[in-house]
Design a protein around this motif. Structure first.
Motif: not given
Length: 950
Positions: A322-325, A336-344, A346-348
Motif C-alpha cells: 500500500a502507499h505506506d506499506e 542477520h539477513p532480515s525483512l525490512q519495512k519502510l515507515e516514514a 525509514k526502514p526497520h
C-alpha cells in the motif's frame, strides 16, 4: 561428581531458551549436500566420462551423457589436452539451487546440481545441462594440464597437488577462462554475452576498475562488492586478450603456466607470452575496458529516480502493499539477513530471514517466505513459512521443494513452483501449505521461473524456459491447466506480474541489451519499456503510477523509485517464424544417441590411490625416519582412507599411521610414533619411547539451520613403552578410554565477521578411563565447555568461555597453562582426552595449576581493524581481514584437600588473515602477548601461531 552434574543440568536447561532464537547458522557436517549412501547409485560410462547418479535420475543422466561427449569433442582441441582416464561426474538432487564444482584431485571430477537457474547472472537461454557442464569441464581441462618438470614430477608422484601448476593461478584466471568458454555470442549463450555481465562491468568502469593486485587477492573470499569479481574480470580479461592480441595468444597465456614448478609466477607468465610485465598487461586491459565503455550512452544517461534504500550491500525483493506499506529483503553482510519495512521513509526490521529464497506479502494473509531448510539431515530444500505476530516463522510445508511462490490475489491460496529430479511443476496450496491442485511436470530441461496470479485468480503468469525457445512468458489457465505462450523472442524474460486491472503484464527483460522493466499489453501483444537504468534492474514492484526497483549499483543492490513512463518504441512480444535455439539438445541427432554401459555404483573403481609422497626427517636428537603417504577416496565420498607407513632408521623399527572414514560418520585411526629420550653414544645405548594408539569414533549430527546437535561416541587405547637399545622394554604403560561428547552449535559468521558471533558452542563430554581394563588411569571425567559469542556493533564481538571439569581420583587430572588447549595423545585425533586448557600468561607443568577439578573463565573483546584483500603484486603475500583481541583468563585447578586458588592472565592478540599465493591459502595468524598476574607463577609470554581455537 553429583554436585557438578546438578550444576551442568541447570546451565544446559537455561541455555535451551536461547537456542530457540538462533538464525542463519550453517552446519559444518561434511556430509551436507553430498551423495547419500544406500540410494541405488548407478554409473553410466561413455568413452570419456563416468556419470554417477541415483537410479531415479536415469533420464537426466542420459541427457547429460549426450551433452558431455559433444562438449568434450568441442573443448578438447581448444585446450590441446586429453585427460588420461575417464572424468568422474556426479549428478546431485540434494539442493534446490543451481551450482556445480570441479577438482582435479585425487582425479578429474565434478558435480552438478540438477536445478536450473532462473534469475541474475546465471540466467541463460542455453540449457542448464549444457551451460554448467561446459563450465566445469573447462575447469578440469585447464587445471589438469602440466608440462616439462611438472609433468615429470606427476609421472613420478602421481596426482599430488604440487604437480598441478594451474591450481596456483589466481582464481580470476581459472574462472575467467571457464566463463569465456561457456560464452557463445552467436547462439547468445553464456554469461560473457549477457546484458547482466555488461551491466556489471559498465558499473565497474563508472566506479573505477580494480587494480591487478586487488583482483589477485580478492579470490572467492574477498568481501568487496561484487562477490563474483573473479568471474567477471576474468571473462573480460580473456576477451581483451583475444581481441587485442589473438585467441591463440590468450590460450598461450594459459599454457605458459603448465611447466611451472615454482608457483605464482604471474610476472614471468605475462613477459614470456606478451613481452610486458603483469602490471603493464593489466593496464592494457583497463584501457580496453575504458575504450569499450567510454562512449556507451548508458554511462551518461540521466535517470530520473528517487533513492528509497541505499547502502547495506543487498536490498532486494521489493513488495509494495500500500502507499505506506513497503517491504524488502536486506542482507548487509554484517548482521542477520532480515525483512525490512519502510515507515516514514525509514526502514526497520520486521524479522530475521534465514536462508532466504523469496518473500511475498499479502495485505490480509501476511508475509510468506520461501527459504532453505535441511531435509533428511543432509539435503537442503526450499520450504514455505508464514510470519507470526511475534516475529517468528511458522513452517507450513515439510521438504516441499518450493523455491518460488506467490500469494493469490484473495490471499487464500499459494501458487508454488515444485522442483524435483531436474523437473518443474506448479502446485496450488491452501494458506496452510496443503496441496489442492497439482499440474503436470514440464518435460526434462524446461523450467518455471517466477510467477504471479491474475486479479481474478483464474490464471497464472510465469516466466518459462522451453527447450526450443528459451525464456519467455506464458499464461496457465487454472481451469484447464493448459499453458498459453504470450511472448516468444530471444530475450531473457523474468519476474512477470499482472497489472492491477489484469490487462497488462509487467516483467523484466534484457531487450536492447539493457535489463529494464517492460509492460506487455495483452490486447495488442506490444511491449513497452517503462523504466530506465544505467546498470540493471533485478526486481520491482508497482503502486499506482510509481515503480520501485531493485537496481544493481557499484556498492550493492539499491532500491530506487521512478515514475511509470514509456521509453522508446514498442515492439511485438512474439516474433513470428523464430528459429529454435541452437543448443545441443535441439540437434536432430541428439535423442538418437543412447548409452547402455550402466552398472551398479562400485567404490572400488575410484578408491585406489592416485599419488604418493615420501618425507625424510632427521634432527640432532637421534630421530630420523622416512615416511610414505598414500590416500584414496571414492568419487561419492563414501570411503576415505590414508596409509602413511614410517621406517625409523636409527631404531630399525616401523611405525606410521593409517585411517579410514566411512560415510562421513565412522572413523578408525591407528598410529605408532617413536621418539628418542636419550641419544646413544659409543658407551651408552639409545633409549626411546614407543607410543601406539588405536582410536575409533562415530559422529552423528542432527542438522538444522537453526543449530546443530551432534553426538560423538569414541573409544581409544594407547600403549607407551620405553625401549632400551640393548635391554629391550624398560617399562610399559597402557591407557584406554571410552567417551560420549554431546555438542550444540548455532553461531553465525557473516561476510564481514572477524570471528563467529551471535550464538554459542556448547560441549558436554563424559569420559571413562580404564574403559577396557588394565589402564594406568582409572575413573570418570566430565567437562562442560561453553563458548558464547555476542555480536555487538559493526562486527565487534564479545566472546565468553566457561569450562567446568571434574575428574575422579585416579583419572587423568586437568592442567591449566599455555596459549592453546592441549589434547592428550590418547584421544587427540578423535577429540577426546582433552585435559590441558589454556591459561595465557602461565606455563604448563605447574603443580599449582593441576588437579581433579577445573574452573576456567575467559572473556575476549574482538574488534575489527579492517579488511583489505590486497597485497604485493610480484611477491604473492597479502592481507585479508585483521582484528585485535583483548582478553582476560581466570582459572583454577585443584584436587581434594587442596586450596582452590584462581590465577589470572591478561593480554592482547593481533590476528591478521595472511593471504599466501594471492588467494590460494588463507593463514589465520596470531601474534600475542600475555601477562600472568600472579607474582610467583605469572610470566610474560610472547607467542606466534597459525590458526585459532577460540
Amino acid at each position: 561428581m553429583q554436585k557438578l552434574v546438578q550444576k551442568l543440568l541447570v546451565i544446559v536447561a537455561m541455555g535451551l531458551v536461547s537456542f530457540q532464537v538462533a538464525h542463519g547458522y550453517t552446519p559444518t557436517d561434511t556430509a551436507l549436500l553430498k551423495p547419500r549412501p544406500f540410494q541405488d547409485w548407478k554409473t553410466l560410462e561413455t568413452p570419456h566420462f563416468r556419470i554417477n547418479y541415483q537410479n531415479d535420475h536415469s533420464h537426466f543422466a542420459q541427457r547429460l551423457a549426450r551433452v558431455a561427449e559433444k562438449v568434450y569433442a568441442k573443448q578438447l582441441p581448444r585446450f590441446q589436452w586429453q585427460p588420461k582416464r575417464q572424468i568422474e561426474v556426479v549428478i546431485l538432487d540434494s539442493y534446490d539451487g543451481s551450482n556445480g564444482g570441479a577438482t582435479v584431485m585425487p582425479y578429474n571430477q565434478f558435480f552438478i546440481f540438477m536445478n536450473a537457474p532462473v534469475e541474475d547472472e546465471l540466467l541463460d537461454n542455453s540449457p542448464w545441462i549444457e551451460q554448467v557442464f561446459t563450465h566445469e569441464l573447462v575447469h578440469v581441462l585447464h587445471l589438469d594440464q602440466a608440462a616439462g618438470g611438472a609433468q615429470k614430477l606427476r609421472n613420478i608422484f602421481g596426482r599430488f597437488f604440487f604437480t598441478f601448476p594451474q591450481i596456483f593461478s589466481p582464481s580470476w584466471v581459472s574462472e575467467g577462462i571457464a566463463v569465456y568458454e561457456e560464452t557463445d555470442e552467436d547462439r547468445q549463450f553464456g554469461r560473457g554475452q549477457s546484458a547482466f555481465y555488461d551491466a556489471m562491468m559498465r558499473t565497474e568502469y563508472m566506479n573505477g576498475l580494480r587494480s591487478y593486485s586487488e583482483l589477485n587477492y580478492h579470490g572467492y573470499i574477498g568481501t568487496d562488492w561484487p562477490s563474483g569479481q573473479s568471474y567477471l574480470y576474468g571473462y573480460y580479461f580473456f576477451e581483451f586478450l583475444s581481441v587485442r592480441y589473438s585467441e591463440q595468444q590468450a590460450f598461450d597465456y594459459l599454457f605458459n603456466w603448465n611447466n611451472n614448478i615454482i608457483p605464482w609466477r604471474m610476472e614471468a607468465r605475462a613477459r614470456e607470452t606478451f613481452g610486458v610485465s603483469a602490471e603493464a598487461l593489466w593496464k592494457q586491459f583497463q584501457g580496453y575496458i575504458a575504450e569499450k565503455y567510454k562512449h556507451d550512452p548508458l554511462v551518461t544517461l540521466d535517470v530520473a529516480q528517487q533513492p528509497i534504500v541505499e547502502g547495506g550491500r543487498v536490498n532486494s525483493n521489493p513488495v509494495w502493499v500500500a502507499h505506506d506499506e513497503f517491504y524488502f529483503y536486506e542482507n548487509n553482510g554484517s548482521d542477520h539477513p532480515s525483512l525490512q519495512k519502510l515507515e516514514a521513509g525509514k526502514p526497520h526490521k520486521v524479522a530475521h530471514v534465514p536462508e532466504y529464497r523469496q518473500i511475498d506479502v499479502h495485505p490480509q494473509s501476511g508475509v510468506l517466505l520461501s527459504r532453505d531448510s535441511i531435509c533428511n539431515n543432509v539435503e537442503v530444500y526450499a520450504d514455505l513459512y508464514r510470519l507470526q505476530d511475534n516475529g517468528d516463522w511458522r513452517r507450513i510445508t515439510k521438504c516441499g521443494r518450493f523455491p518460488r511462490m506467490a500469494w493469490s490475489s484473495a490471499g487464500d491460496r499459494i501458487a508454488a513452483v515444485h522442483v524435483e529430479k531436474g523437473t518443474n511443476q506448479i502446485l496450488l496450496l491452501d494458506a496452510e501449505g496443503q496441496t489442492i491442485v497439482t499440474t503436470p511436470n514440464l518435460p526434462q530441461g524446461e523450467v518455471i521461473g517466477q510467477l504471479d496470479w491474475s486479479p481474478d485468480d483464474t490464471q497464472l503468469v510465469a516466466s518459462v524456459r522451453r527447450e526450443q525457445s528459451g525464456w519467455n512468458l506464458e499464461l496457465l489457465d487454472l481451469n484447464t491447466l493448459k499453458w498459453q505462450v504470450i511472448s516468444n523472442n530471444d530475450q531473457l524474460e523474468q519476474m512477470p506480474r499482472f497489472s492491477a486491472d489484469g490487462k497488462s503484464i509487467y516483467f523484466i527483460s534484457d531487450q536492447g541489451g539493457v535489463i529494464n522493466v517492460r509492460r506487455l499489453d495483452l490486447a495488442d501483444g506490444l511491449v513497452h519499456t517503462v523504466t530506465q537504468t544505467r546498470t540493471a534492474i533485478t526486481d520491482y514492484d508497482i503502486y499506482e503510477d510509481r515503480i520501485r526497483v531493485a537496481q544493481y549499483d557499484a556498492n550493492g543492490i539499491s532500491i530506487q523509485q521512478q515514475i511509470l513512463s514509456t521509453y522508446g518504441e514498442p515492439y511485438p512480444a512474439i516474433v513470428e517464424d523464430r528459429e529454435p535455439l541452437q543448443s545441443l539438445v535441439n540437434q536432430p541427432e541428439f535423442d538418437l544417441v543412447q548409452y547402455d554401459n550402466i552398472s551398479d555404483y562400485s567404490p572400488l573403481k575410484t578408491v585406489a590411490p592416485t599419488s604418493w609422497f615420501a618425507l625424510l626427517y632427521a634432527d640432532s636428537e637421534d630421530n630420523s625416519w622416512i615416511q610414505g603417504i598414500l590416500n584414496g577416496q571414492d568419487v561419492l565420498g563414501f570411503h576415505t582412507w590414508q596409509l602413511a607407513p614410517a621406517y625409523y632408521i636409527d631404531k630399525n623399527s616401523v611405525g606410521g599411521s593409517m585411517g579410514y572414514l566411512a560415510y562421513h560418520r565412522l572413523a578408525f585411526l591407528v598410529d605408532r610414533e617413536l621418539e628418542t629420550v636419550r641419544a646413544g653414544t659409543d658407551f651408552v645405548p639409545s633409549t626411546w619411547n614407543q607410543e601406539t594408539r588405536f582410536q575409533a569414533i562415530w559422529t552423528q549430527p542432527f542438522n538444522r539451520f537453526e543449530g546443530t546437535f551432534t553426538a560423538n561416541f569414541g573409544i581409544a587405547k594407547e600403549v607407551v613403552k620405553q625401549v632400551d637399545e640393548d635391554l629391550g622394554v624398560l617399562f610399559k604403560q597402557e591407557d584406554n578410554l571410552g567417551g560420549v561428547s554431546l555438542n550444540w552449535s548455532d553461531y553465525d559468521q557473516y561476510l564481514n565477521s572477524i570471528s563467529v558471533e551471535d550464538g554459542r558452542s556448547v560441549q558436554l563430554q563424559l569420559e571413562r578411563y580404564d574403559f577396557f581394563g588394565d589402564g594406568f588411569f582409572d575413573g570418570n571425567v566430565m567437562t562442560l565447555d561453553w563458548r558464547e559469542y555476542i555480536g555487538l556493533f559493526r562486527n565487534h564481538v564479545l566472546a565468553l568461555r566457561m569450562v567446568l571439569g571434574e575428574a575422579d581420583t585416579g583419572a587423568k587430572p586437568f592442567e591449566l597453562g599455555n596459549e592453546l588447549d592441549q589434547l592428550q595423545s590418547l584421544g587427540a585425533m578423535i577429540g577426546f582426552g582433552r585435559t590441558g586448557y589454556t591459561l595465557r600468561g602461565y606455563a604448563d607443568n605447574n603443580p599449582e595449576l593441576q588437579g581433579e577439578d577445573l574452573r576456567l573463565y575467559s572473556a575476549e573483546y574482538r574488534l575489527p581493524l579492517g579488511q583489505w584483500y590486497d597485497g604485493f603484486s610480484r611477491f604473492p603475500l597479502g592481507l585479508g581481514k585483521a582484528a585485535v583481541h583483548l582478553f582476560v583468563d581466570h582459572g583454577a585447578a585443584w584436587s581434594a584437600g587442596q586450596e582452590k586458588d584462581y590465577y589470572t592472565g591478561v593480554g592482547i592478540e593481533l590476528r591478521p588473515d595472511l593471504l599466501v599465493g594471492y588467494s590460494t591459502f588463507t593463514l589465520q595468524s596470531t601474534l600475542g602477548i600475555a601477562q600472568g598476574l600472579d607474582d610467583q607463577l605469572g610470566e610474560t609470554t610472547i607467542y606466534l601461531r597459525l590458526g585459532a581455537s577460540f
